[in-house]
Motif scaffolding. Structure first.
Motif, mmCIF file in Angstrom:
data_model
loop_
_atom_site.group_PDB
_atom_site.id
_atom_site.type_symbol
_atom_site.label_atom_id
_atom_site.label_comp_id
_atom_site.label_asym_id
_atom_site.label_seq_id
_atom_site.Cartn_x
_atom_site.Cartn_y
_atom_site.Cartn_z
ATOM 1 N N GLU A 161 -34.745 38.239 39.142
ATOM 2 C CA GLU A 161 -33.080 37.551 38.105
ATOM 3 C C GLU A 161 -32.649 37.208 39.219
ATOM 4 O OE1 GLU A 161 -31.148 40.108 35.477
ATOM 5 O OE2 GLU A 161 -31.034 38.951 34.394
ATOM 6 N N TRP A 166 -28.306 26.317 37.197
ATOM 7 C CA TRP A 166 -28.652 25.898 35.760
ATOM 8 C C TRP A 166 -27.975 23.906 35.793
ATOM 9 C CZ3 TRP A 166 -33.062 26.279 33.649
ATOM 10 C CH2 TRP A 166 -32.667 25.538 31.774
ATOM 11 N N LYS A 186 -26.004 30.591 36.034
ATOM 12 C CA LYS A 186 -27.072 31.671 35.416
ATOM 13 C C LYS A 186 -28.384 32.092 36.203
ATOM 14 C CE LYS A 186 -29.925 30.271 30.655
ATOM 15 N NZ LYS A 186 -30.084 29.500 30.577
ATOM 16 N N LYS A 187 -27.753 33.679 35.128
ATOM 17 C CA LYS A 187 -29.029 34.314 35.431
ATOM 18 C C LYS A 187 -30.113 34.610 34.779
ATOM 19 C CE LYS A 187 -26.447 38.063 37.676
ATOM 20 N NZ LYS A 187 -27.058 39.476 38.170
ATOM 21 N N MET A 188 -30.829 33.944 35.734
ATOM 22 C CA MET A 188 -32.367 34.302 34.805
ATOM 23 C C MET A 188 -33.030 34.985 35.901
ATOM 24 S SD MET A 188 -32.493 30.011 33.887
ATOM 25 C CE MET A 188 -34.398 30.421 33.532
ATOM 26 N N TRP A 189 -34.860 35.255 35.329
ATOM 27 C CA TRP A 189 -35.880 35.552 36.036
ATOM 28 C C TRP A 189 -35.769 34.508 37.031
ATOM 29 C CZ3 TRP A 189 -36.790 40.089 37.721
ATOM 30 C CH2 TRP A 189 -36.604 41.711 36.752
ATOM 31 N N GLN A 190 -36.713 34.924 37.763
ATOM 32 C CA GLN A 190 -37.124 33.674 38.424
ATOM 33 C C GLN A 190 -38.303 33.743 39.594
ATOM 34 O OE1 GLN A 190 -37.644 30.077 38.265
ATOM 35 N NE2 GLN A 190 -35.772 29.895 36.279
ATOM 36 N N GLN A 210 -38.833 24.639 34.717
ATOM 37 C CA GLN A 210 -39.269 24.716 33.867
ATOM 38 C C GLN A 210 -39.225 23.185 33.321
ATOM 39 O OE1 GLN A 210 -36.179 26.308 35.188
ATOM 40 N NE2 GLN A 210 -37.603 27.783 35.195
ATOM 41 N N SER A 234 -43.617 27.936 34.055
ATOM 42 C CA SER A 234 -42.635 27.204 34.866
ATOM 43 C C SER A 234 -43.254 26.423 36.268
ATOM 44 C CB SER A 234 -41.248 28.667 35.683
ATOM 45 O OG SER A 234 -41.472 28.867 35.117
#
Length: 931
Positions: A211, A216, A244-248, A481, A542
């Motif tokens: 994360e 974004w 933005k906080k995201m799991w990537q 995405q 993804s």
RNA sequence: GCCCGAUUGGUGGAAUUGGUAGACACGCUAGGCUUAGAACCUAGUGCCUAACCGCGUGGGGGUUCGAGUCCCUCAUCGGGCACCA
């Protein structure tokens, strides 16, 4: 600009005044194809040469004249290298995954694979018309499952690897070896759950899920890498980007930071690109220091600094608003003020923060740190200017010796002290690294460099700090995405990411009904039905980013049909590094860094034998377009000539409209063509300029369909032929320079080819001349040898614009001399053939040679020739040339000096003065210094 | 702000280590060939001069017998990075 000369066909029907280029081009392009002239295989008996172009993204607009510039240059080099006896690998392919095809799919529903294929076919036809010597049997297309099979496979390798920082190892190793180590060292390891083990290993894998705060882009609905953003907006489309906080998925490129930096010293690249990469990697050497917190023994504030020597000048600390310990450091009495501050920070976009550099926003947390040596209390602030993502997200502020800290101190009324002897910081901070320390306890009297090492030693001794190297480089975010990309070969079993077994690759991109994200915001791939594993497990939706496919394509060309692996080791060993890589500088910190990283990784796995993929890099400049404008008066709608705008209130009163450059010649608009262009212009009214003509405005811009300033190679080739087009693109100017396209000079090279043709042809037919058996004259040899020397010295550095000039000089000299020596003309044609391959093949074949120009080695082309047996020396007298004299080229400088001194002419010019000094520049000039 | 790179005729651009600045090409001028045009051929073309002289590589200074080239400085344009501690 007119492309069609109206009576061209008529001309050709009578006595043709130009050579039949289209006939010859078709003939030889067919010949090369049928004979597979440019297909290569590994041949241990020949030295290899790998020359690579950055492969294109096949866009819908087709090629314009700017695209082939680099390809022509590399083709000239490839053909020359073949003549010199090299086994030349010169492949081409397509970088076919990408956003434009997907956007088009979203709008039309057309599958991107179909549009991409159509575009590729159009590109191929255009490329073929130029007469390139690519080995198309090795074509690589990144969206082809046969290829992305191996992109996915490398991803799995990255996932299954970790980086061993042990100085003795310093390379990637299989993750199973790390597991063994944990099993041996950590007695608890076998008690951990599978999920716990997975989470721990995730911190080591080179492809990992985490994360993170990501860039974004809401409009594109995807995350972007740092190099895909400019000024807070996406490079493609210019849409705003937010954090933005995201799991990537990430690639742990930072593990290779040091190696990517060091590798730059062993490659022959343009300095500008090396500088950009060095800057992007951003190595800083300094120290990490732990500051104790007053009244909180459990907590330490870790900071990074490149100037540990200034520690006695530290008067406050600053943490980033997003610092992990922010909550613990904020005291109750400051809570409200800090919350207000954070609220303001949150409402700001990345862009606002950048534009607000000078404001020095910040707030006191209420906590104090303890100075590690002085044991004094230092206030801890939260400040906008400290980045959470660099270093530790906290700094020790030294306002006397850092501008930003100085600004912050001034704004918040904090103490500023100087720790350098005789340096005044009352007005401005001193960032100088020269000087002697003072006010600094045990560092007093030391110069800065010594103080740095001494203070680090002391910190380490007291166990409150360590010497540390910090990099600016971030790990690459590897998930997008989007639909039109390589699927990431991962599924989730009980929340644990697992890679799809390699023998089940490729994981083929499934069809979907729409190319948009789902209503729940999941990537488009979530629309797939009955995809592999989809019924059993949650699957990664993804896809890989645009740069993934280009990370290893140059290796695939070496072994493009291999089903088992990206490239067979023996083939990779034969072709080795790319000897010459040609492409635009826009990839300086993107593709060129990512592919170096992949290459280093594949080297660690033992799959290839070179760390650095590209031995020599060359950036060709962009060809720009010259746009033309008409000016429509805002009030009346009338079109006013550019030279009369000032009579009507200046440019501000007009709408500037791009007009197709085909309607304009020498800035004069063809009004009829313009009127017929579009219905809205049918009844346009014009106010003409001083000469009764409508003058257009102009600007140099990127060549683009939407600016109507595009020149298409097909049109130029149909008027002047591929060879003139090739030569002219090279003649236009230095290859590395950006330059606007213009058609002004193409007549020159075209005339030259026609002159050559006329020299051989009689009554419209090429004839074999009557060759003389006499030895070549000195003048003929001189013309040829000057050319050979020029070609051999300039081809390696692609200084090829002047080579075209040299052909014209030599060719015209030989024609003037009415040279009838077969040997001379053969060599001339061989040298010219890389530039004008169709033309030379045709002449060559009518000279009694069978088939294509022989690519056998011509050793004499490699030898350095004596341009002439005599050199003309200019004899100059105090800087002015007085007369010239010929001496044998081999004559030593001292002999030249003696001869000159003894000459009657010399004594005449010297007029009895003494010769103080004689300066001899071999082959060029003798300068006499007199008194 | 920091780091690169540029600046030469009307135009695109040539000029190894400092060594006859303007190669080559476009354009332009004049002439030839053509009924005419196109194409082709010949000559000329940095600026100032009728000519000689003189002046000339963004501006200013320096090193040198000699500077487009090396050094300092300023200006303009282009590219990259940009609160990276």
């Amino acid at each position: 600009m007119e492309h069609q000369s109206p009576n061209q066909s008529q001309k050709e029907a009578q006595t043709p005044n130009h050579y039949p280029f289209s006939k010859w081009e078709q003939k030889w392009q067919k010949f090369w194809k049928e004979n597979k002239t440019f297909e290569v295989t590994e041949d241990k008996n020949k030295p290899k040469y790998y020359i690579l172009d950055m492969f294109p993204y096949p866009s819908g607009a087709g090629l314009h004249v700017g695209h082939p510039l680099g390809y022509i240059a590399s083709d000239v080099l490839a053909r020359t290298k073949r003549l010199q006896g090299y086994n030349v690998l010169h492949p081409m392919g397509y970088d076919a995954f990408g956003l434009p095809a997907e956007q088009y799919a979203i709008q039309t529903g057309q599958h991107p694979a179909i549009t991409t294929k159509e575009n590729r076919e159009r590109y191929r036809a255009q490329l073929d018309a130029i007469g390139f010597s690519f080995d198309w049997s090795r074509e690589v297309v990144t969206c082809d499952p046969e290829y992305y099979h191996h992109t996915q496979s490398v991803f799995i390798d990255l996932f299954e690897s970790w980086y061993d920082n042990d100085p003795k190892v310093n390379k990637a190793r299989p993750i199973v070896e790390l597991v063994k180590r944990f099993e041996a060292q950590d007695l608890n390891w076998k008690n951990y759950s599978e999920k716990e083990k997975s989470d721990i290993l995730m911190n080591y894998r080179l492809a990992y899920l985490s994360e993170a705060s990501v860039n974004w882009c809401p409009h594109l609905g995807t995350v972007l890498a740092n190099d895909e953003i400019q000024d807070g907006r996406s490079v493609r489309g210019g849409h705003p980007v937010e954090q933005k906080k995201m799991w990537q998925w990430h690639l742990r490129m930072t593990a290779y930071a040091e190696r990517l930096l060091n590798g730059l010293t062993e490659i022959d690249w343009p300095q500008a690109v090396i500088d950009m990469q060095r800057n992007w990697i951003g190595k800083s050497v300094g120290a990490e220091i732990d500051f104790a917190i007053d009244g909180n023994a459990a907590l330490k504030l870790k900071i990074f600094t490149t100037r540990p020597d200034t520690i006695f000048g530290c008067t406050f600390m600053v943490i980033a608003p997003e610092h992990t310990n922010a909550k613990d450091l904020v005291k109750a009495e400051q809570q409200k003020a800090v919350d207000d501050f954070l609220l303001i920070m949150k409402s700001k976009t990345e862009r606002d923060r950048q534009e607000n550099i000078m404001a020095a926003q910040g707030i006191f947390t209420g906590s104090y740190a303890i100075h590690p040596f002085l044991k004094t209390k230092i206030p801890i602030y939260m400040g906008e200017y400290v980045l959470a993502t660099y270093g530790t997200g906290a700094i020790m502020a030294v306002p006397g010796h850092d501008e930003r800290d100085y600004r912050f101190a001034k704004k918040h009324g904090l103490k500023i002290v100087s720790i350098l002897k005789d340096v005044d910081v009352s007005e401005v901070a001193s960032e100088s690294k020269e000087g002697i320390l003072s006010n600094s306890d045990f560092l007093n009297g030391l110069p800065v460099s010594e103080a740095i090492s001494k203070v680090i030693a002391k910190l380490e001794e007291l166990k409150v700090g360590v010497g540390k190297t910090q990099f600016r480089l971030r790990d690459a975010i590897f998930g997008r995405q989007r639909y039109w990309g390589e699927p990431i070969p991962v599924y989730f079993e009980n929340g644990i990411p697992k890679t799809i077994p390699k023998d089940e690759l490729p994981l083929v991109l499934p069809d979907v009904d729409k190319y948009l994200p789902t209503s729940t915001g999941e990537p488009p791939l979530a629309r797939a039905k009955n995809w592999k594993y989809q019924d059993k497990f949650p699957i990664e939706y993804s896809t890989m980013p645009g740069f993934a496919g280009s990370c290893a394509y140059f290796l695939r060309y070496m072994d493009p049909k291999n089903k088992n692996t990206l490239v067979d080791k023996s083939k990779a060993d034969y072709w080795g590094q790319v000897d010459f890589y040609l492409g635009g500088s826009e990839h300086a910190t993107g593709h060129l860094l990512y592919s170096r990283f992949w290459n280093h990784f594949l080297f660690d796995l033992g799959k290839i034998s070179h760390r650095e993929p590209f031995k020599k890099l060359f950036n060709q400049g962009m060809i720009l377009g010259r746009s033309q404008f008409v000016y429509r008066q805002v009030d009346s709608g009338k079109y006013v000539s550019f030279d009369r705008l000032k009579d009507f209130g200046g440019e501000g009163k007009f709408t500037k409209i791009h007009v197709d450059v085909k309607f304009v010649k020498n800035d004069i608009l063809d009004i009829e063509k313009f009127k017929n262009w579009r219905e809205e212009y049918n009844s346009a009214e014009f106010i003409l300029g001083d000469h009764g003509q409508y003058v257009c405005g102009s600007a140099i811009e990127k060549m683009s369909k939407s600016f109507y300033n595009v020149f298409n190679p097909d049109d130029i080739i149909s008027e002047y032929g591929a060879d003139a087009f090739r030569m002219y693109e090279m003649f236009l100017g230095p290859l590395e320079q950006a330059k606007p396209w213009n058609m002004n000079g193409i007549e020159g090279v075209f005339r030259f080819l026609n002159k050559l043709w006329r020299f051989w042809h009689q009554d419209g037919e090429l004839t074999t001349p009557k060759w003389s058996s006499a030895p070549a004259t000195e003048e003929e040899l001189k013309a040829l040898h000057t050319l050979i020397k020029k070609c051999m010295s300039d081809i390696e550095i692609l200084s090829i614009n002047t080579m075209v000039s040299s052909f014209m000089i030599a060719g015209q000299e030989l024609m003037k001399l009415e040279c009838d020596k077969k040997d001379i003309w053969e060599k001339f044609l061989i040298l010219l053939s890389p530039f004008a391959p169709h033309f030379c093949e045709e002449i060559w074949s009518t000279m009694g040679k069978v088939g294509s120009i022989s690519f056998a080695k011509f050793p004499e082309l490699n030898e350095s020739f004596l341009v002439s047996k005599v050199s003309t020396y200019a004899i100059s007298f105090n800087g002015k040339t007085r007369f010239t004299v010929d001496f044998p080229t081999e004559m030593a400088a001292t002999d030249v000096e003696a001869k000159v001194k003894a000459m009657d002419q010399t004594t005449k010019w010297c007029e009895g003065k003494n010769i103080v000094k004689v300066i001899v520049v071999p082959g060029k000039i003798v300068n006499l210094v007199l008194k």
